[in-house]
Motif scaffolding. Structure first.
Motif, PDB file in Angstrom:
ATOM      1  N   LYS A  71      26.431  31.389   7.113  1.00 20.44           N
ATOM      2  CA  LYS A  71      27.585  30.421   8.516  1.00 20.44           C
ATOM      3  C   LYS A  71      27.210  30.659   9.196  1.00 20.44           C
ATOM      4  CE  LYS A  71      31.274  31.602   5.173  1.00 20.44           C
ATOM      5  NZ  LYS A  71      32.426  32.502   5.098  1.00 20.44           N
ATOM      6  N   TRP A  72      26.501  32.345   9.729  1.00 18.96           N
ATOM      7  CA  TRP A  72      25.803  31.977  11.365  1.00 18.96           C
ATOM      8  C   TRP A  72      24.956  31.124  11.073  1.00 18.96           C
ATOM      9  CZ3 TRP A  72      28.803  33.238  14.399  1.00 18.96           C
ATOM     10  CH2 TRP A  72      30.066  34.880  14.502  1.00 18.96           C
ATOM     11  N   GLN A  73      23.873  31.151  10.534  1.00 15.85           N
ATOM     12  CA  GLN A  73      22.357  30.023  10.453  1.00 15.85           C
ATOM     13  C   GLN A  73      23.093  28.597  10.571  1.00 15.85           C
ATOM     14  OE1 GLN A  73      20.479  30.536   7.139  1.00 15.85           O
ATOM     15  NE2 GLN A  73      19.089  31.185   7.382  1.00 15.85           N
ATOM     16  N   ALA A  74      24.557  27.844  10.650  1.00 18.35           N
ATOM     17  CA  ALA A  74      24.609  26.775  10.041  1.00 18.35           C
ATOM     18  C   ALA A  74      25.307  26.935  11.852  1.00 18.35           C
ATOM     19  CB  ALA A  74      25.749  26.907   9.314  1.00 18.35           C
ATOM     20  N   VAL A  75      26.316  27.607  12.380  1.00 16.73           N
ATOM     21  CA  VAL A  75      26.739  28.209  13.762  1.00 16.73           C
ATOM     22  C   VAL A  75      25.364  27.525  14.900  1.00 16.73           C
ATOM     23  CG1 VAL A  75      27.236  29.414  15.807  1.00 16.73           C
ATOM     24  CG2 VAL A  75      28.752  29.304  12.884  1.00 16.73           C
ATOM     25  N   ALA A  76      24.337  28.477  14.411  1.00 13.68           N
ATOM     26  CA  ALA A  76      23.015  28.300  15.238  1.00 13.68           C
ATOM     27  C   ALA A  76      22.870  27.049  15.180  1.00 13.68           C
ATOM     28  CB  ALA A  76      22.017  29.532  15.049  1.00 13.68           C
ATOM     29  N   ILE A  77      22.418  26.944  14.291  1.00 17.08           N
ATOM     30  CA  ILE A  77      21.638  25.287  13.716  1.00 17.08           C
ATOM     31  C   ILE A  77      22.975  23.930  14.259  1.00 17.08           C
ATOM     32  CG2 ILE A  77      21.876  22.846  12.600  1.00 17.08           C
ATOM     33  CD1 ILE A  77      20.753  25.162  10.542  1.00 17.08           C
ATOM     34  N   ILE A  78      24.047  24.614  14.597  1.00 11.60           N
ATOM     35  CA  ILE A  78      25.300  23.810  15.580  1.00 11.60           C
ATOM     36  C   ILE A  78      25.756  23.493  17.165  1.00 11.60           C
ATOM     37  CG2 ILE A  78      27.840  22.888  16.017  1.00 11.60           C
ATOM     38  CD1 ILE A  78      28.467  23.282  12.700  1.00 11.60           C
TER      39      ILE A  78
END
Length: 76
Positions: free
Chosen positions: A59-66
């Protein structure tokens, strides 16, 4: 505005590392418990903790990508 996104990105990256470390620690403890006790039929509490930590990492990786996508959209 760009500074704000950089700060958010760094915070998300730190949370990725924290989640990763927590997951690895839970994995090592789970493996140690499994080796000492023998076979496990159901998931132990440590295995469930490991699973939650790894999902948090994703989830945190997805936030970083966004955040990176927003930064790129704003920059262009």
């Amino acid at each position: 505005m760009n500074t704000f996104f950089v700060i958010l990105l760094i915070a998300a990256m730190v949370m990725v590392v924290v989640s990763l470390v927590r997951g690895v620690v839970a994995f090592l403890q789970s493996t140690k418990i499994d080796l000492e006790s023998g076979e496990q039929v159901d998931a132990t509490e440590m295995q469930l903790k490991q699973n939650r930590a790894m999902m948090a990492r994703v989830k945190w990786q997805a936030v970083a990508i966004i955040i990176i996508a927003i930064m790129l959209a704003v920059a262009s």
